[in-house]
Each structure stands twice: as C-alpha cells, then as structure tokens.
Design a protein around this motif. Structure first.
Motif, PDB file in Angstrom:
ATOM      1  N   LYS A   1      54.056  11.008  62.079  1.00 34.74           N
ATOM      2  CA  LYS A   1      52.743  10.994  60.920  1.00 34.74           C
ATOM      3  C   LYS A   1      53.296  11.834  59.899  1.00 34.74           C
ATOM      4  O   LYS A   1      53.658  13.690  60.038  1.00 34.74           O
ATOM      5  CB  LYS A   1      52.314  11.531  61.919  1.00 34.74           C
TER       6      LYS A   1
ATOM      7  N   VAL B   1      52.145  13.025  56.222  1.00 39.86           N
ATOM      8  CA  VAL B   1      50.627  12.560  55.041  1.00 39.86           C
ATOM      9  C   VAL B   1      51.078  12.507  53.663  1.00 39.86           C
ATOM     10  O   VAL B   1      51.797  13.072  53.027  1.00 39.86           O
ATOM     11  CB  VAL B   1      50.061  13.783  55.285  1.00 39.86           C
TER      12      VAL B   1
ATOM     13  N   GLU C   1      54.007   7.080  61.189  1.00 39.01           N
ATOM     14  CA  GLU C   1      52.789   6.963  61.113  1.00 39.01           C
ATOM     15  C   GLU C   1      52.407   7.502  59.652  1.00 39.01           C
ATOM     16  O   GLU C   1      52.461   8.412  59.461  1.00 39.01           O
ATOM     17  CB  GLU C   1      51.557   6.725  62.150  1.00 39.01           C
TER      18      GLU C   1
ATOM     19  N   LYS D   1      49.006   8.558  57.147  1.00 41.97           N
ATOM     20  CA  LYS D   1      47.710   8.859  56.224  1.00 41.97           C
ATOM     21  C   LYS D   1      48.437   9.478  55.304  1.00 41.97           C
ATOM     22  O   LYS D   1      48.754   9.962  54.728  1.00 41.97           O
ATOM     23  CB  LYS D   1      47.360   9.717  56.739  1.00 41.97           C
TER      24      LYS D   1
ATOM     25  N   GLU E   1      44.650  16.865  58.840  1.00 33.12           N
ATOM     26  CA  GLU E   1      46.032  16.203  58.426  1.00 33.12           C
ATOM     27  C   GLU E   1      47.289  16.464  58.471  1.00 33.12           C
ATOM     28  O   GLU E   1      47.520  15.779  59.179  1.00 33.12           O
ATOM     29  CB  GLU E   1      46.094  14.686  58.100  1.00 33.12           C
TER      30      GLU E   1
END
Length: 217
Positions: free
Chosen positions: A3, A5, A34, A36, A76
C-alpha cells in the motif's frame, strides 16, 4: 499487496505538483500496489501540531491524537509501505498544507529521550516532490537546497529513507499576459512545459514504480 499513500499538498490538483504525484502513484500501481490518494486542500479543516503532547503519553506514544481532516491521512501512513508527497515551493518553502502535515507526521515520533530517539520503528520509503517557478539550477544559489535537505533529514530520521525530486521552471498559468507578469517569457515557459515536463512525468512514474519494485534504503 503493498500500500502506497500519495499526497498532493498543492491547492491545484490538476497542475504541476498534482500531476506529478498522480503519475508517481500510477507507477506504484503499475507494480501492483494499492494507492490511497489525498488532496490536502480538499480535506476537512485541519491544523498543524497543536502542542497538546498527547503523542508523548504512554497510551498514545508516537501517534497524533488531534482529530481533524488530517487524521485519516496519518492513519493511512501508519500502515503504508511507502509515501509519495508533493508540494509546490511557496515563498522559498513548502506549502502551508504540507507544513501542517509535516508537523503532525514528524513530531509524534520525537521522544525527547536519549533512548529510543524515535518512536516509529516501521521505516518506509518516502518520495518528496517539489515543484517551483524557480529553475533547479538556482537552488544552491538561493538556499533552496538547504531547505530541501532539512526536510529530507527529518523524514529520513522519523519516517524512512527519502528521495527528493525537483521539478523547476514550471508553467504557473496558461495566460501570463492576463496578470501582467512581465519578468517571464511566456513562450519559453510553454515550450518547456511541452518538451521538458513530460520527461519529469516519466521520472515521477519511474520513482513510483521503484518504490514498490525495489524500495530504497
């Protein structure tokens, strides 16, 4: 799945800084991450550090307890595998939104103890992008290089290994004559936007992909 950010600290989400952050995010996504994404100027109202020292209490060590528009961003980041942050250069420094995030991201990790020196033990790579009207070749002449180094050192010490990307001599507006900005050469600015900025976009994409594929240490 990793993930990442991605944070745009410019009030213009579709201009220089926002475009580079989005492109770096695309590079990370191309490697299977992924992503964000946050536009700081579109969040609910937030502030910089309010000096409540809640992050120094035993039950909240290293975690900002101030609840506002930045809370979800900080949460996050705590579970991310990498962070992309972009800011324009305003008056020789980062934007106000970036500064607020910077304070809230860095200060909770400061222990004020001889050991440990940092509460954050989960280090992740950071890509710090700065755009500016000023050309990169002048950064060392007017002290911008020292400003960037200051941010890099703080991020290195509390979040993780930080790479810096600078995109200078940017196109600020489509119509310079509208504002009477006579010190610029509008045509040269537009030509640079057409010829050089695409290369900066490629670099941002590559760095975003590298963050996932081969994180720097």
């Amino acid at each position: 799945m990793k993930k990442i950010v991605a944070i745009n600290a410019s009030p213009r989400s579709l201009w220089n800084t926002g475009s580079l952050v989005k492109e770096a995010a695309k590079g990370a996504e191309a490697e299977g991450a992924e992503v964000k994404t946050f536009d700081l100027y579109k969040l609910e109202k937030f502030t910089g550090c309010i000096s409540c020292f809640g992050c120094k209490l035993p039950e909240h060590l290293g975690v900002c307890i101030c609840k506002d528009g930045l809370s979800s961003v900080l949460e996050e980041i705590r579970s991310a595998d990498g962070v992309i942050i972009g800011t324009p250069n305003y008056l020789g420094d980062a934007s106000a939104a970036f500064r607020a995030l910077f304070e809230r991201l860095i200060f909770p990790s400061v222990t004020y103890k001889t050991e440990p020196r940092c509460y954050n033990t989960r280090r992740i790579p950071v890509l710090f992008i700065m755009t500016s009207n000023c050309s990169e070749e002048f950064y060392d002449k007017i002290g911008y290089d020292k400003m960037l180094k200051k941010y890099q050192n703080s991020l290195n010490g509390t979040v993780g290994p930080t790479k810096i990307m600078v995109c200078g001599d940017t196109l600020q507006v489509d119509d310079y004559e509208k504002y009477g900005w006579s010190i610029f050469d509008p045509q040269a600015k537009k030509e640079r936007r057409e010829k050089v900025f695409p290369e900066d976009m490629k670099k941002a994409f590559s760095l975003g992909a590298e963050m996932v594929r081969n994180p720097w240490e």
